[in-house]
Design a protein around this motif. Structure first.
Motif, PDB file in Angstrom:
ATOM      1  N   TYR A 103      42.575  29.404 117.528  1.00  0.00           N
ATOM      2  CA  TYR A 103      42.758  29.828 119.084  1.00  0.00           C
ATOM      3  C   TYR A 103      43.156  31.175 119.466  1.00  0.00           C
ATOM      4  CZ  TYR A 103      43.789  29.336 123.817  1.00  0.00           C
ATOM      5  OH  TYR A 103      43.732  29.420 125.642  1.00  0.00           O
ATOM      6  N   SER A 163      44.122  34.398 127.357  1.00  0.00           N
ATOM      7  CA  SER A 163      45.387  33.703 127.136  1.00  0.00           C
ATOM      8  C   SER A 163      46.591  34.723 126.592  1.00  0.00           C
ATOM      9  CB  SER A 163      45.173  32.589 126.218  1.00  0.00           C
ATOM     10  OG  SER A 163      46.410  31.888 125.628  1.00  0.00           O
ATOM     11  N   ASN A 210      34.799  29.548 122.441  1.00  0.00           N
ATOM     12  CA  ASN A 210      35.541  30.591 123.040  1.00  0.00           C
ATOM     13  C   ASN A 210      34.932  31.688 123.311  1.00  0.00           C
ATOM     14  OD1 ASN A 210      37.166  28.292 123.470  1.00  0.00           O
ATOM     15  ND2 ASN A 210      39.029  29.073 122.397  1.00  0.00           N
ATOM     16  N   GLU A 240      46.548  18.598 124.639  1.00  0.00           N
ATOM     17  CA  GLU A 240      46.764  19.398 123.643  1.00  0.00           C
ATOM     18  C   GLU A 240      48.172  19.285 122.974  1.00  0.00           C
ATOM     19  OE1 GLU A 240      46.350  22.950 125.996  1.00  0.00           O
ATOM     20  OE2 GLU A 240      44.039  22.546 126.097  1.00  0.00           O
ATOM     21  N   PHE A 277      41.067  24.472 122.696  1.00  0.00           N
ATOM     22  CA  PHE A 277      42.162  24.556 122.198  1.00  0.00           C
ATOM     23  C   PHE A 277      42.954  23.691 121.491  1.00  0.00           C
ATOM     24  CE2 PHE A 277      46.932  24.798 122.961  1.00  0.00           C
ATOM     25  CZ  PHE A 277      47.319  25.589 121.996  1.00  0.00           C
ATOM     26  N   TYR A 319      48.433  28.614 116.057  1.00  0.00           N
ATOM     27  CA  TYR A 319      47.397  29.183 116.890  1.00  0.00           C
ATOM     28  C   TYR A 319      46.237  29.992 116.184  1.00  0.00           C
ATOM     29  CZ  TYR A 319      50.034  28.036 121.171  1.00  0.00           C
ATOM     30  OH  TYR A 319      50.459  27.083 122.346  1.00  0.00           O
ATOM     31  N   THR A 334      35.937  26.073 117.947  1.00  0.00           N
ATOM     32  CA  THR A 334      36.700  26.913 118.621  1.00  0.00           C
ATOM     33  C   THR A 334      36.243  28.423 118.915  1.00  0.00           C
ATOM     34  OG1 THR A 334      38.751  25.754 117.906  1.00  0.00           O
ATOM     35  CG2 THR A 334      39.239  27.914 118.856  1.00  0.00           C
TER      36      THR A 334
END
Length: 332
Positions: free
Chosen positions: A188, A175, A143, A229, A123, A185, A139
């Motif tokens: 992510y 999340s 992920n 982060e 992240f 974000y 990412t």
């Protein structure tokens, strides 16, 4: 007067009961109980943070535990920590989840899996314009594609297990940023929103094999990685995300296994997570007819609440940009 009482009785009692009965008929898949004791629990990202807490929790419940991560040294440290705390020895496997061949070797060596718990993830909070595409790809590869790799590697043995009557689980740690997009974000959230599509489609593909999919939505969690982060997190991200408190990894682990054992598709971890799960239920499967009823009844109210949150967030964004244009200090 009798007609008035009957109308009131119908409104207060009969209509809600009819709604509950109707929802009960509709709910699919049906409720299930998934045991953890004496089962093989395979956890990715298991060497630290939430993954290590999951390993501790599974071992304490009498599971045979395997953990996978990239660093052999961290894996050994994690194995020692679990052994010291629980007296249980865990198996460790060093592999990069982006490498399907390495993942497949680890899964084959570990043996048939009863609970595949995909907790790996990276992240970085940063505006898309400032983020290198290589970092975006990294990412997504870790992920999202990493989850595809693990599931693809583990699924054949899960399907052909010795006792198909015993339910097994594939659980993906998403999340709250996989339920709602937040400033900074973009990469992510894209990767975590992708897990939801994967999970919803996968559940339909594997339900006939008594394999049950869960999707966990933790908030910010107090881990060493989270502290790192925060060092790069944009100011606007901090402002918008400030209303959500951080949980301890052990709390997330407890909520995760409670949800897995009940076969829940959506597993929120705190009150805010429950509200988000209700607001974003959409077409996701729901095993609990009571929760399904709550989702139906709360949909309109939660949409209003969601619009209020969006108003707050966009007001903060507008205020922040106006302050920048005016050259004044940035405040929340």
């Amino acid at each position: 007067m009798a007609d008035a009482y009957f109308s009131l009785f119908t409104l207060i009692v009969l209509i809600p009961l009819a709604l509950i009965a109707f929802v009960y008929f509709l709910v699919r898949p049906r409720p299930v109980k998934i045991p953890i004791k004496n089962r093989h629990v395979f956890i990715t990202g298991g060497s630290s943070g939430i993954g290590l807490a999951l390993a501790h929790h599974a071992a304490a419940q009498g599971a045979r535990v395997s953990i996978l991560a990239r660093s052999r040294n961290k894996l050994e440290e994690a194995r020692n920590a679990v052994r010291l705390a629980t007296g249980i020895d865990v198996s460790v496997f060093a592999a990069d989840v982006r490498d399907y061949d390495a993942v497949k070797r680890a899964v084959d060596e570990a043996g048939p899996i009863d609970v595949l718990l995909l907790n790996h993830g990276v992240f970085v909070a940063l505006e898309l314009e400032k983020q290198e595409l290589s970092e975006v790809k990294f990412t997504l590869d870790v992920n999202l594609m990493g989850s595809f790799n693990l599931i693809k590697a583990a699924l054949p043995a899960m399907r052909t297990r010795k006792d198909p009557q015993q339910p097994v689980s594939i659980a993906l740690v998403s999340s709250q940023a996989g339920q709602v997009g937040i400033y900074g974000y973009a990469a992510y959230s894209a990767s975590k929103f992708g897990l939801r599509g994967l999970a919803e489609a996968l559940q339909q593909e594997v339900i006939a094999d008594n394999i049950h999919v869960s999707l966990i939505f933790p908030p910010d969690t107090d881990t060493p990685g989270f502290a790192e982060e925060n060092k790069r997190k944009p100011e606007l991200t901090k402002i918008i995300a400030s209303s959500s408190g951080a949980m301890k990894p052990e709390e997330v682990a407890q909520k995760t296994f409670d949800g897995i054992k009940s076969g829940s598709f959506i597993i929120p971890c705190n009150l805010e997570g429950i509200a988000l799960s209700l607001a974003t239920a959409g077409l996701s499967p729901q095993r609990s007819f009571l929760m399904a009823t709550v989702e139906v009844l709360a949909a309109g109210i939660l949409r209003i609440a969601g619009l209020c949150f969006q108003w707050t967030w966009y007001t903060s964004i507008e205020k922040w940009h106006n302050q920048r244009k005016a050259g004044s200090p940035q405040r929340s």
